[in-house]
Design a protein around this motif. Sequence first.
Motif, PDB file in Angstrom:
ATOM      1  N   GLU A  12       0.837  -1.204   0.000  1.00 19.83           N
ATOM      2  CA  GLU A  12       0.000   0.000   0.000  1.00 19.83           C
ATOM      3  C   GLU A  12       0.871   1.252   0.000  1.00 19.83           C
ATOM      4  O   GLU A  12       1.764   1.394   0.828  1.00 19.83           O
ATOM      5  N   LYS A  14       1.644   4.779   0.949  1.00 18.33           N
ATOM      6  CA  LYS A  14       1.272   5.688   2.040  1.00 18.33           C
ATOM      7  C   LYS A  14       1.828   7.097   1.819  1.00 18.33           C
ATOM      8  O   LYS A  14       1.758   7.934   2.707  1.00 18.33           O
ATOM      9  N   LEU A  18      -2.931   8.282   4.862  1.00 12.90           N
ATOM     10  CA  LEU A  18      -3.103   7.011   5.558  1.00 12.90           C
ATOM     11  C   LEU A  18      -3.729   5.917   4.704  1.00 12.90           C
ATOM     12  O   LEU A  18      -3.529   4.739   4.967  1.00 12.90           O
ATOM     13  N   ASN A  19      -4.518   6.267   3.699  1.00  8.50           N
ATOM     14  CA  ASN A  19      -5.096   5.296   2.773  1.00  8.50           C
ATOM     15  C   ASN A  19      -4.651   5.651   1.369  1.00  8.50           C
ATOM     16  O   ASN A  19      -4.874   6.765   0.905  1.00  8.50           O
ATOM     17  N   ALA A  22      -3.523   0.340  -3.322  1.00 12.64           N
ATOM     18  CA  ALA A  22      -2.995  -0.898  -2.741  1.00 12.64           C
ATOM     19  C   ALA A  22      -3.086  -2.032  -3.749  1.00 12.64           C
ATOM     20  O   ALA A  22      -3.981  -2.059  -4.582  1.00 12.64           O
ATOM     21  N   LYS A  51       3.214   4.522  10.440  1.00 10.49           N
ATOM     22  CA  LYS A  51       2.244   3.838   9.580  1.00 10.49           C
ATOM     23  C   LYS A  51       2.822   3.435   8.224  1.00 10.49           C
ATOM     24  O   LYS A  51       2.100   3.304   7.257  1.00 10.49           O
ATOM     25  N   TRP A  64       3.399   0.635   3.054  1.00  9.91           N
ATOM     26  CA  TRP A  64       3.142  -0.419   4.024  1.00  9.91           C
ATOM     27  C   TRP A  64       3.141  -1.720   3.219  1.00  9.91           C
ATOM     28  O   TRP A  64       2.338  -1.895   2.317  1.00  9.91           O
ATOM     29  N   ARG A  75      -5.757  -3.473   4.894  1.00 10.32           N
ATOM     30  CA  ARG A  75      -5.516  -2.044   5.130  1.00 10.32           C
ATOM     31  C   ARG A  75      -5.404  -1.763   6.635  1.00 10.32           C
ATOM     32  O   ARG A  75      -6.112  -2.363   7.440  1.00 10.32           O
ATOM     33  N   TYR A  77      -6.257   1.083   7.901  1.00  5.98           N
ATOM     34  CA  TYR A  77      -7.451   1.863   8.199  1.00  5.98           C
ATOM     35  C   TYR A  77      -8.544   1.463   7.215  1.00  5.98           C
ATOM     36  O   TYR A  77      -8.287   1.333   6.022  1.00  5.98           O
ATOM     37  N   SER A  79     -11.284   1.374   4.537  1.00  8.11           N
ATOM     38  CA  SER A  79     -11.413   2.234   3.371  1.00  8.11           C
ATOM     39  C   SER A  79     -12.229   1.517   2.303  1.00  8.11           C
ATOM     40  O   SER A  79     -12.211   0.294   2.213  1.00  8.11           O
ATOM     41  N   LEU A  81     -11.546   2.115  -0.784  1.00  6.47           N
ATOM     42  CA  LEU A  81     -10.640   2.020  -1.924  1.00  6.47           C
ATOM     43  C   LEU A  81     -10.385   0.550  -2.261  1.00  6.47           C
ATOM     44  O   LEU A  81     -10.192  -0.264  -1.358  1.00  6.47           O
ATOM     45  N   VAL A  83      -8.500  -2.919  -3.555  1.00  2.00           N
ATOM     46  CA  VAL A  83      -7.168  -3.510  -3.511  1.00  2.00           C
ATOM     47  C   VAL A  83      -7.042  -4.357  -4.771  1.00  2.00           C
ATOM     48  O   VAL A  83      -7.773  -5.331  -4.940  1.00  2.00           O
TER      49      VAL A  83
END
Length: 104
Positions: A12, A14, A18-19, A22, A51, A64, A75, A77, A79, A81, A83
């Motif tokens: 992911e 970053k 934070l999001n 990915a 993070k 990450w 993830r 957090y 989300s 979004l 993957v």
Amino acid sequence: MSNAKTRIMYIEDKSEGLNGPARIGRVTFSKSGRSLRYRGRTFLRVGSGYKYNHVAEDNGDRFWISGPRKDGADRLYASALPVEIDADVESEYWRDIRGIGQPA
């Protein structure tokens, strides 16, 4: 590098927050384990990032990178979004990691 260790991993970006975008894909580890390669880029392991646990060698972007979870909740957090899953690992990912047949 035919003897290099590879593994399917969660990756992911970053660098923007934070999001980020990915993917699930196959990485290749260095002999020392302190770096890995994915899609032609090298990622260096860092000991204490906020993070993130790897930085891209070419531009310092933060990532990450970890082993994918059986439940798919990779993830840090929550989300909406997506993957993405690389086509070359898709069948293996669903079978060996998620424990189910590939979804339709």
